[in-house]
Motif scaffolding. Structure first.
Motif, short mmCIF file in Angstrom:
data_model
loop_
_atom_site.label_atom_id
_atom_site.label_comp_id
_atom_site.label_asym_id
_atom_site.label_seq_id
_atom_site.Cartn_x
_atom_site.Cartn_y
_atom_site.Cartn_z
N GLN A 6 5.27 -5.10 -4.28
CA GLN A 6 4.32 -5.98 -4.96
C GLN A 6 4.56 -7.44 -4.57
OE1 GLN A 6 1.63 -4.98 -6.67
NE2 GLN A 6 1.07 -7.15 -6.60
N LEU A 7 5.84 -7.79 -4.43
CA LEU A 7 6.15 -9.16 -4.00
C LEU A 7 5.58 -9.42 -2.60
CD1 LEU A 7 7.61 -11.88 -4.44
CD2 LEU A 7 9.66 -10.83 -3.41
N LEU A 8 5.74 -8.43 -1.71
CA LEU A 8 5.21 -8.59 -0.35
C LEU A 8 3.69 -8.79 -0.38
CD1 LEU A 8 5.56 -8.57 2.75
CD2 LEU A 8 5.31 -6.08 2.67
N VAL A 9 2.99 -7.94 -1.16
CA VAL A 9 1.53 -8.07 -1.27
C VAL A 9 1.17 -9.46 -1.83
CG1 VAL A 9 -0.48 -7.25 -2.58
CG2 VAL A 9 1.02 -5.61 -1.43
N ASP A 10 1.89 -9.89 -2.87
CA ASP A 10 1.61 -11.20 -3.47
C ASP A 10 1.81 -12.33 -2.45
OD1 ASP A 10 1.06 -9.95 -5.83
OD2 ASP A 10 3.02 -10.40 -6.76
N ARG A 11 2.88 -12.24 -1.69
CA ARG A 11 3.16 -13.30 -0.71
C ARG A 11 2.09 -13.31 0.39
NH1 ARG A 11 5.30 -17.08 -2.71
NH2 ARG A 11 5.95 -17.87 -0.70
N LEU A 12 1.67 -12.11 0.84
CA LEU A 12 0.60 -12.06 1.86
C LEU A 12 -0.68 -12.64 1.29
CD1 LEU A 12 1.22 -8.53 3.48
CD2 LEU A 12 1.83 -10.77 4.41
N ARG A 13 -0.94 -12.37 0.00
CA ARG A 13 -2.15 -12.91 -0.64
C ARG A 13 -2.13 -14.43 -0.75
NH1 ARG A 13 -6.84 -10.70 0.00
NH2 ARG A 13 -6.84 -8.49 -0.47
N THR A 14 -0.94 -15.02 -0.85
CA THR A 14 -0.90 -16.49 -0.90
C THR A 14 -1.43 -17.07 0.42
OG1 THR A 14 1.34 -16.71 0.01
CG2 THR A 14 1.15 -16.53 -2.40
N LEU A 328 10.57 2.51 4.71
CA LEU A 328 9.42 2.24 3.83
C LEU A 328 8.15 1.87 4.58
CD1 LEU A 328 11.24 0.12 1.07
CD2 LEU A 328 10.61 2.54 1.00
N ARG A 329 8.17 2.04 5.92
CA ARG A 329 7.02 1.58 6.70
C ARG A 329 5.71 2.18 6.21
NH1 ARG A 329 5.38 3.25 12.77
NH2 ARG A 329 4.56 4.98 11.54
N ASP A 330 5.68 3.48 6.03
CA ASP A 330 4.42 4.12 5.66
C ASP A 330 3.98 3.72 4.26
OD1 ASP A 330 4.45 5.13 8.16
OD2 ASP A 330 4.90 7.20 7.60
N GLU A 331 4.94 3.44 3.39
CA GLU A 331 4.59 2.95 2.05
C GLU A 331 3.98 1.55 2.12
OE1 GLU A 331 7.41 3.46 -1.35
OE2 GLU A 331 8.35 4.86 0.05
N VAL A 332 4.55 0.70 2.99
CA VAL A 332 4.01 -0.65 3.18
C VAL A 332 2.57 -0.55 3.68
CG1 VAL A 332 4.18 -2.76 4.55
CG2 VAL A 332 6.25 -1.73 3.59
N LEU A 333 2.36 0.34 4.67
CA LEU A 333 1.02 0.50 5.24
C LEU A 333 0.03 1.00 4.18
CD1 LEU A 333 2.11 2.10 8.63
CD2 LEU A 333 0.94 -0.11 8.37
N ALA A 334 0.45 1.98 3.40
CA ALA A 334 -0.44 2.56 2.39
C ALA A 334 -0.79 1.53 1.33
CB ALA A 334 0.22 3.79 1.76
N ARG A 335 0.23 0.84 0.81
CA ARG A 335 0.01 -0.10 -0.28
C ARG A 335 -0.87 -1.28 0.15
NH1 ARG A 335 2.91 -1.09 -4.81
NH2 ARG A 335 2.00 -2.79 -6.01
N THR A 336 -0.57 -1.86 1.28
CA THR A 336 -1.34 -3.02 1.73
C THR A 336 -2.79 -2.63 2.02
OG1 THR A 336 -0.36 -2.60 3.92
CG2 THR A 336 0.54 -4.44 2.64
N ASN A 337 -3.00 -1.51 2.68
CA ASN A 337 -4.37 -1.08 2.96
C ASN A 337 -5.14 -0.76 1.68
OD1 ASN A 337 -5.07 -1.07 5.94
ND2 ASN A 337 -3.09 -0.05 5.98
N GLU A 338 -4.44 -0.20 0.68
CA GLU A 338 -5.05 0.08 -0.62
C GLU A 338 -5.63 -1.18 -1.26
OE1 GLU A 338 -2.20 1.90 -3.41
OE2 GLU A 338 -2.34 3.63 -2.04
N VAL A 339 -4.92 -2.29 -1.12
CA VAL A 339 -5.37 -3.53 -1.77
C VAL A 339 -6.20 -4.41 -0.82
CG1 VAL A 339 -3.45 -3.52 -3.40
CG2 VAL A 339 -3.23 -4.79 -1.24
#
Ligand SMILES: *Cc1c(COP(=O)(O)O)cnc(C)c1O
Length: 389
Positions: A6-14, A328-339
């Motif tokens: 979630q932190l990674l997604v938030d930082r990318l969103r900034t 965690l690569r595939d989780e990162v890919l799944a989560r980021t693409n989801e949002v």
């Protein structure tokens, strides 16, 4: 937990702002594209002759610091033609990184030659010159650099500048010279990038660019051969124009050749895009700078920054997962693409594809390690607008 998704997604969103969906890479048509394409239709020059082809080649050569640019239908075709002109054919092997886009290796196979896979340098993501030198010492012999096992001649080295980041060209040029192997650069991703101030694509016997829709600069589909060698440029034009001998009306051809020239319509787009290249590069570098800043505080990942002595176009931005987050690569890919954040893994390594599975190779452990860590993140020029001064 090693990596807080979630932190990674938030930082990318900034960096990306808002909740809008962001594609990995979209073209940017902010100049005179409509005007130039329309003038092709108005003037009736849509195909492989026309003033935009000539203008595009001249302006491209100037932008890339070479004497000649030959506009081609796409990057793969440009590589194919350049390799043939470098003497690559059946019974040859070509040194190529396993970490590359399949087009690089298809072009080698189209020549009837074998790819010979080489490992990557984690600092550049491109060929590792020292490891290559050790490998060539151990596995080749003779003045014409033959593979001792297969008996094939090593006929060319094709470095690829991954995501627009320069290969260690001092090191690689030394190896190429020492073993007497010509170099054809796959600079498909690297327009505008430099190594010690010299544009990528201008180092080898020839360099190749791509102007596919997902590249920094696009002509729809397109590519180019760059060279300082006037004979090579002349031969590239000839080979890509059905080897037609110049004559006002005769159809006379002197070898089996290709219809590989870029149409005027595509070149018109290219001229309009080239006019914006400096602005594109500034925005892409600004976007990369913002990502580097934003990702700094996230444990478990790092933003991939340009290697020493080089200046990158940051065609595709990348984050690399640390040891404790590598699973965690595939989780990162799944989560980021989801949002709605368009991310991708790097290409599957070439030596793992069925058609290249038995090709000769060296130890490829660094590329295999990188493959598990790399995640590409949105990189369109448009996204850099808010970040460029
Ligand atoms: C895009 C690309 C190519 C091929 O270019 P096309 O124009 O799509 O044929 C070749 N090599 C690399 C590394 C690329 O990224």
């Amino acid at each position: 937990m090693a990596l807080d998704l979630q932190l990674l997604v938030d930082r990318l969103r900034t960096v990306l702002g808002g909740e809008d969906a962001c594609a990995l890479h979209e073209p940017c048509f902010g100049g005179r594209e409509w005007e130039y394409v329309k003038s092709c239709l108005d003037e009736g020059w849509v195909s492989s002759a026309g003033r935009y082809v000539d203008a595009f080649e001249d302006q491209l050569a100037a932008a890339c610091g070479v004497n000649h640019a030959v506009a081609i239908v796409n990057g793969t075709a440009a590589l194919h033609a350049a390799l043939l002109l470098a003497g690559v054919g059946p019974g040859c092997e070509v040194i190529v990184p396993t970490l590359t886009f399949v087009g690089t290796v298809n072009a080698i196979a189209h020549c009837g030659a074998q790819p010979h896979f080489a490992d990557s340098d984690p600092i550049t993501l491109g060929l590792d010159p020292e490891k290559l030198a050790r490998h060539l010492e151990a596995c080749t012999s003779g003045d014409d650099c033959r593979n001792r096992v297969t008996g094939n001649r090593i006929a060319a080295i094709v470095p690829m500048h991954t995501f627009g980041h320069a290969v260690d060209m001092d090191g690689l040029c030394t190896v190429a010279e020492r073993f007497g192997i010509p170099m054809i650069e796959d600079a498909a991703e690297a327009i505008g990038s430099t190594y010690r101030g010299k544009p990528l694509g201008s180092f080898g016997l020839a360099g190749v660019l791509s102007f596919n829709g997902n590249k920094t600069l696009t002509t729809g589909g397109g590519g180019a051969i760059l060279t300082n060698d006037a004979t090579f440029a002349r031969d590239a034009r000839h080979l890509s124009t059905t080897a037609k001998k110049a004559h006002r009306w005769e159809f006379d051809h002197d070898r089996v050749a290709f219809n590989y020239r870029m149409p005027n319509l595509n070149a018109a787009l290219g001229v309009a895009q080239l006019e914006q290249l400096d602005g594109f590069l500034a925005r892409k570098r600004a976007l990369a700078g913002s990502y580097a800043e934003a990702v700094r505080g996230v444990q478990g990942v790092r933003f991939f920054e340009e290697p020493p002595h080089s200046r990158s176009n940051y065609w595709l931005n990348a984050i690399l997962l640390d040891d404790d987050a590598v699973n965690l690569r595939d989780e990162v890919l799944a989560r980021t693409n989801e949002v709605g954040i368009g991310t991708r893994p790097v290409w599957k390594l070439m030596h793992r594809l069925p058609m290249f599975a038995v090709a000769p190779r060296m130890d490829l452990s660094v590329a295999e390690d990188l493959e598990r860590r790399i995640v590409n993140i949105p990189s369109s020029v448009r996204l850099g607008m808010a970040h460029a001064a």
